[in-house]
Design an enzyme around this catalytic site. Structure first.
Site, PDB file in Angstrom:
ATOM      1  CD  GLU A   1      -2.980   1.046   0.161  1.00  0.00           C
ATOM      2  OE1 GLU A   1      -3.078  -0.007  -0.491  1.00  0.00           O
ATOM      3  OE2 GLU A   1      -3.659   2.065  -0.068  1.00  0.00           O
ATOM      4  CG  ASP A   2       1.516   2.825   3.252  1.00  0.00           C
ATOM      5  OD1 ASP A   2       0.532   3.202   2.584  1.00  0.00           O
ATOM      6  OD2 ASP A   2       1.466   2.535   4.455  1.00  0.00           O
TER       7      ASP A   2
END
Ligand code: MN
Length: 730
Positions: free
Chosen positions: A81-82
Site C-alpha cells: 500500500e505504502d
C-alpha cells in the site's frame, strides 16, 4: 544493516527463541530487511521511523504464537500500500502464502471503517471474517490495529475518538469471537481510555486503592488454597494466579449495567490452572468445602463452552472476611485457548509451520463460532447475535469509497447499485468490478470493489429485464416502482396485451360489455381503482398474470354459470321498429323498417328510402341497393338522410356472417360454443363443404351494434381453422 536495525532484529530473534518451535528464520530476516528498506525515509505521526510499526506488529504476531509466514506477512503488511514493493515481488521473493496474506491485509485496509451507517459495524465484522480467506489475515489485522491503538496519542484528538470507536465496535468484537482475550481486552481498554478518559482514570484510581486494600486478603486466600490442595491432592500439578478484571469490563458493569464498583464480585479473581478436566471438578469440590459458594454464581463453561471456545469453571465464594471473590478453574490447554483463541491453533501445532490444507479446518472453526453464537444467543454479548454462513448466505463488496455493501449470495451488480441508493440504481448504465467493465448480470463476489457507472441523461432508466436479473427484493421493488412511475402508458399497453394473451390462452371470452364489467371487477379485487391501473401494474410487473389466472378463471366460470344464456335455439326474430331507434331527417315519428338486403346495425352508416305505403326502409349506406351517387338515382327525392337515435331499445339486430375455414371435426361446434359463451343468440346456421375441401359456414345471429359484431368476428377469427370471417348482406 545499521546497528539500530540489527538490534531490533535481535529482539525478534530472542522472542522467537522464547516461543520455542521451528521458525523459518531466513524468511523472517529477509522480510525484516525488505520492510526496513522499503519504508526507509517514511515517518509515523509520532515521528519515529515507519518500519517500527510493522516491526511491532510482527512482535505481537510472534507473541500470539503465529507461524513464520504470518510473521513475514506482518513485517510486509504495509509495503504494497505504502511503498514501491508490489504483490508480484512478494510472491516471487516470499512465496504465495505470504503474498496472499499481505494482499488480504492490504484489501482490508481499503475499507472505510468510519462510516456512520447504523448497521455498518456489524457488516464490517461479518465482512472482515468473510473476506479473510486465510484467518491469519484477520490476526495480523488485529495486531496492526492493536499497535496503532497503542500509539494513538500521536494522532489528532478527533481521529483518536474515531479510531477508538471503530476499534470498540469492529475490532474488539472480532478478537472476542476469535477468542483472543489478550488482544480483545487491550483493544477495549485503549478504546475506553480515549472515548471516556474521565471514567477510565476513575476506574484506574479505584483499582489502585482497592488493590492495596485487598492485596493482603487475596494473598491469604491464595495461601489457604495452596496449602489445602497440597494436603489433599499433592501429586496434581496446579498453578494459582490472581487476575484483575479489565478496565473496560468494569466500565461496562458500572456504566452499562449501572452497578457500584463494590458490587462487582469478579474484579479480582483467583485462577487455578491444572492438568486434567477431572482435576478441575475435583478442585471445585475442594473450594466449595473451603469457602461458602454464593448461590446462582456457579458456571460450568467446561461442559458448556462459550461460543468462542472459552472453557473454565467459574464460582463465586465468600471467605471468612465476608468478601465475595471469584475462582476460575481450568486446564492449561483451556487457559491457552482462552488467552490466544484461534491463534492457539498455530501454537499447538508441532513444528509451527502450517500448510494450506489446515486452513479449511480453521475456517470451519470460525464458522462454528459464528453459528454457535447465533444458537446460544449468549446474552452477555454486547453485540447482537448473528449468523453468517461464510459460503452461502452473504457476500460483501465495497464501493470505491470503501463503504461495505452486504448482499445475499447470487446478487448482481444491479442489486449492488440499488443497495447503495435507488437513485444510483435507476441511473446505472454499467459497472466496473476491480476496475474492469462487467456485464450487468455479473454476480457479486466477496471482496470486489465495485464502481457503478451512472448517467444523468434524461429518460434513462432501468431495463425491463432487470427485474429478472436482480436478486434482492429491494432492487426488484425499486425497479418496479420506477416503471410504475415513469412508464405508465407503456405499462398499460403491455399489461393489457399480456392479459389479453392470457385470456386467449385460457379461452376467456365475453361480450365487450360483460368483459368490461369483468375487468372492472377484477381490478377492484386486486385493489386497483381502475382497469388502467390494473393493466399498468401488470405492465411494470407488480402483478403477475400467471399468478392471478387461477382466480380469474374461477371468477369467469362463475359468471358463465350464473348468467347461463338460453339454450341454443334457432329462431326467427321479429324485427320491431322502434321510433326512438332511427331518426329520419325531416320526418316525425315515421314508420320505418330495416331492409333485409343489408341488415344495418347500430353504428353502421345508414340511409332511408321512402317506400310507397310501407314507411321508410333503412339501408346501410354501402348496401348494393343504394346508389353510390344519389344524384344518378331514378328517384333521388325518395332517398333521405337517416342516423341512429340515442334511444335504441332493440337489443338484437340480425346480422349474417360467412365463415370460411377448414373442413374438420368439431369446427361448427367450436363456432357455436364460442357464440354461446359470448351469449350471442343464433338464428340460423348453414354449413357446407367447398369443392377444394374447406367449408363455408353462414351464421345468422343477433348483434347489438357494429362494435359487438366486430368483437364476435375477432373471436371467430381466433378459432382454430378459420381463414376468414365476413359480414354479408342477404
Ligand atoms: Mn499497519
Amino acid at each position: 544493516m545499521e546497528a539500530a536495525y540489527r538490534e531490533n532484529f535481535e529482539q525478534l530473534e530472542q522472542m522467537l527463541n522464547t516461543q520455542g518451535g521451528k521458525y523459518n528464520l531466513e524468511l523472517i530476516k529477509k522480510a525484516y530487511e525488505c520492510c526496513v528498506a522499503a519504508h526507509k525515509g517514511q515517518l509515523r505521526s509520532s515521528k519515529e521511523e515507519f518500519y517500527m510499526h510493522p516491526f511491532n506488529v510482527a512482535k505481537i504476531v510472534i507473541s500470539l504464537g503465529m507461524d513464520s509466514q504470518s510473521i513475514a506477512a506482518a513485517l510486509l503488511h504495509d509495503t504494497v500500500e505504502d511503498t514501491e514493493i508490489t504483490l508480484e515481488y512478494i510472491n516471487k521473493e516470499f512465496g504465495e502464502e505470504v503474498a496472499l496474506i499481505v494482499d488480504g491485509v492490504t484489501k482490508l485496509g481499503k475499507i472505510n471503517y468510519s462510516s456512520k451507517e447504523q448497521l455498518q459495524a456489524e457488516n464490517l465484522r461479518k465482512m472482515l471474517i468473510a473476506m479473510a480467506k486465510d484467518i491469519r489475515v484477520i490476526i495480523i489485522k488485529l495486531a496492526d490495529r492493536l499497535h496503532n491503538m497503542r500509539t494513538i496519542d500521536a494522532v489528532p484528538d478527533y481521529k483518536q475518538r474515531e479510531k477508538s470507536l471503530e476499534t470498540l465496535e469492529v475490532f474488539a468484537p472480532i478478537a472476542h469471537r476469535l477468542g483472543i482475550r489478550q488482544i480483545k481486552e487491550e483493544l477495549e481498554d485503549l478504546s475506553i481510555k480515549h472515548l471516556d478518559p474521565v471514567a477510565y482514570s476513575e476506574i484506574e484510581e479505584l483499582l489502585k486503592i482497592k488493590k492495596g486494600e485487598r492485596q493482603q486478603l487475596l494473598e491469604n486466600i491464595q495461601e489457604k488454597i495452596s496449602s489445602r490442595l497440597k494436603e489433599v491432592i499433592p501429586d496434581v500439578n496446579v498453578s494459582i494466579q490472581a487476575r484483575i478484571k479489565s478496565i473496560h469490563g468494569i466500565y461496562r458493569k458500572m456504566y452499562v449495567q449501572n452497578r457500584d464498583f463494590d458490587e462487582i464480585y469478579d474484579i479480582y479473581a483467583l485462577r487455578i490452572i491444572t492438568d486434567t478436566v477431572a482435576d478441575c471438578y475435583n478442585i471445585l469440590g475442594l473450594m466449595h468445602e473451603l469457602f461458602r459458594p454464593l448461590p446462582g454464581r456457579f458456571k460450568d463453561y467446561i461442559s458448556m463452552p462459550k461460543p468462542n471456545r472459552y472453557q473454565s469453571l467459574h464460582t463465586t465464594v465468600i471467605g471468612r472476611e465476608a468478601v465475595p471473590f471469584e475462582i476460575q478453574i481450568r486446564t492449561f490447554e483451556m487457559h491457552h485457548t482462552a488467552e490466544y483463541g484461534i491463534a492457539a491453533h498455530w501454537k499447538y501445532k508441532e513444528g509451527i509451520e502450517t500448510r494450506n490444507e489446515t486452513m479449511e479446518s480453521q475456517l470451519s472453526w470460525v464458522r462454528q463460532i459464528l453459528e454457535n453464537q447465533a444458537e446460544n444467543g449468549d446474552s452477555s454479548e454486547i453485540i447482537s447475535t448473528i449468523k453468517v454462513d461464510l459460503n452461502q448466505e452473504d457476500v460483501f463488496a465495497v464501493t470505491p469509497k470503501g463503504d461495505v455493501i452486504n448482499l445475499p449470495a447470487g446478487s448482481t451488480v444491479i442489486d449492488f447499485a440499488f443497495a447503495i441508493h435507488s437513485a444510483v440504481g435507476v441511473k446505472m448504465m454499467g459497472a466496473k468490478v476491480n476496475g474492469r467493465i462487467v456485464p450487468i448480470n455479473h454476480v457479486v463476489k466477496t471482496g470486489e470493489v465495485i464502481e457503478i457507472l451512472t448517467t444523468n441523461q434524461a429518460g434513462h432508466g432501468p431495463g425491463r429485464d432487470w427485474v429478472n436479473i436482480a436478486v434482492t427484493n429491494q432492487a426488484k421493488t425499486k425497479i418496479r416502482a420506477w416503471f410504475k412511475r415513469e412508464r405508465r402508458t407503456e405499462n398499460i399497453e403491455s399489461g393489457k396485451a399480456a392479459l389479453e394473451a392470457e385470456f386467449r390462452r385460457n379461452s376467456i371470452v365475453l361480450p365487450d360489455d360483460a368483459m368490461r364489467e369483468f375487468l372492472e371487477d377484477l381490478a377492484a379485487k386486486q385493489r386497483f381503482s381502475s382497469v388502467e391501473d390494473f393493466y399498468a401494474a401488470i405492465g411494470y410487473g407488480g402483478v403477475s398474470v400467471t399468478k392471478i389466472m387461477p382466480r380469474v378463471k374461477d371468477d369467469y366460470s362463475k359468471i358463465i354459470k350464473s348468467s347461463k344464456p338460453e339454450p341454443l335455439q334457432i329462431k326467427t326474430v321479429e324485427r320491431r321498429n322502434n321510433s326512438g331507434s332511427v331518426v329520419v331527417d325531416g320526418l316525425h315519428d315515421c314508420l320505418f323498417k330495416f331492409s333485409k338486403c343489408c341488415a344495418p346495425l347500430p353504428g353502421d352508416e345508414i340511409i332511408g328510402f321512402i317506400t310507397r305505403g310501407h314507411g321508410v326502409s333503412i339501408h346501410k349506406r354501402d348496401c348494393n341497393n343504394v346508389p353510390v351517387d344519389l344524384s344518378t338515382a331514378s328517384e333521388p327525392g325518395r332517398w333521405v338522410t337517416a342516423h341512429w337515435g340515442k334511444n335504441i331499445q332493440t337489443t338484437s339486430f340480425v346480422s349474417t356472417l360467412r365463415v370460411l375455414g377448414v373442413d374438420r371435426d368439431g369446427f361448427l361446434a367450436d363456432i357455436t360454443t364460442m357464440l354461446y359463451n359470448m351469449h350471442v343468440s343464433l338464428h340460423a346456421v348453414n354449413a357446407r363443404p367447398t369443392k377444394d375441401g374447406n367449408s363455408i359456414i353462414v351464421v345468422t345471429l343477433s348483434a347489438e351494434n357494429v362494435e359487438h359484431l366486430k368483437s364476435i368476428i375477432t373471436h371467430m377469427e381466433k378459432i382454430h381453422g378459420v381463414f376468414s370471417v365476413d359480414r354479408i348482406n342477404q
